[in-house]
Design a protein around this motif. Sequence first.
Motif, mmCIF file in Angstrom:
data_model
loop_
_atom_site.group_PDB
_atom_site.id
_atom_site.type_symbol
_atom_site.label_atom_id
_atom_site.label_comp_id
_atom_site.label_asym_id
_atom_site.label_seq_id
_atom_site.Cartn_x
_atom_site.Cartn_y
_atom_site.Cartn_z
ATOM 1 N N ILE A 1 -9.064 -33.432 0.086
ATOM 2 C CA ILE A 1 -8.516 -32.872 -1.144
ATOM 3 C C ILE A 1 -9.632 -32.800 -2.173
ATOM 4 C CG2 ILE A 1 -6.869 -33.207 -3.014
ATOM 5 C CD1 ILE A 1 -5.105 -34.709 -1.036
ATOM 6 N N GLN A 2 -9.778 -31.628 -2.762
ATOM 7 C CA GLN A 2 -10.761 -31.419 -3.809
ATOM 8 C C GLN A 2 -10.030 -30.775 -4.976
ATOM 9 O OE1 GLN A 2 -14.002 -28.566 -3.201
ATOM 10 N NE2 GLN A 2 -15.413 -30.274 -3.557
ATOM 11 N N GLY A 3 -9.723 -31.588 -5.977
ATOM 12 C CA GLY A 3 -8.902 -31.092 -7.078
ATOM 13 C C GLY A 3 -7.477 -30.900 -6.602
ATOM 14 N N ASP A 4 -6.974 -29.676 -6.703
ATOM 15 C CA ASP A 4 -5.616 -29.386 -6.241
ATOM 16 C C ASP A 4 -5.626 -28.567 -4.949
ATOM 17 O OD1 ASP A 4 -6.622 -27.082 -7.310
ATOM 18 O OD2 ASP A 4 -4.763 -26.484 -8.313
ATOM 19 N N ARG A 5 -6.757 -28.582 -4.222
ATOM 20 C CA ARG A 5 -6.895 -27.774 -3.009
ATOM 21 C C ARG A 5 -7.330 -28.633 -1.835
ATOM 22 N NH1 ARG A 5 -9.707 -22.354 -5.360
ATOM 23 N NH2 ARG A 5 -8.474 -22.327 -7.247
ATOM 24 N N TRP A 6 -6.943 -28.184 -0.647
ATOM 25 C CA TRP A 6 -7.450 -28.796 0.580
ATOM 26 C C TRP A 6 -8.737 -28.084 0.931
ATOM 27 C CZ3 TRP A 6 -5.680 -33.032 2.953
ATOM 28 C CH2 TRP A 6 -4.435 -33.495 2.559
#
Length: 87
Positions: A30-35
């Motif tokens: 997970i990077q921020g609100d994204r996979w």
Amino acid sequence: MYDTKHVQKRAQQRGITKDMINFTLDHGVIQGDRWFLNRKLLNETIHELEAQLKVAKRLRDKGGVVVVADGEALLTTYDFDSRKMAY
């Protein structure tokens, strides 16, 4: 994963399958609100999966059954030939 018509359309336009999405959810980060899954992470995942496959093939070739009792350090192996139904 719940996918909307918008997600389905964009994935189809980009040639992204449901299997690719599920793989990213299973192995990505997970990077921020994204996979997130890049080439480096994919190479690491492939290496780990190949190592697991190697162990599975060795177990299959040995014809062994591995038993672990109650999560303890007890490890017992049997040379089992299913064709003969004998140990």
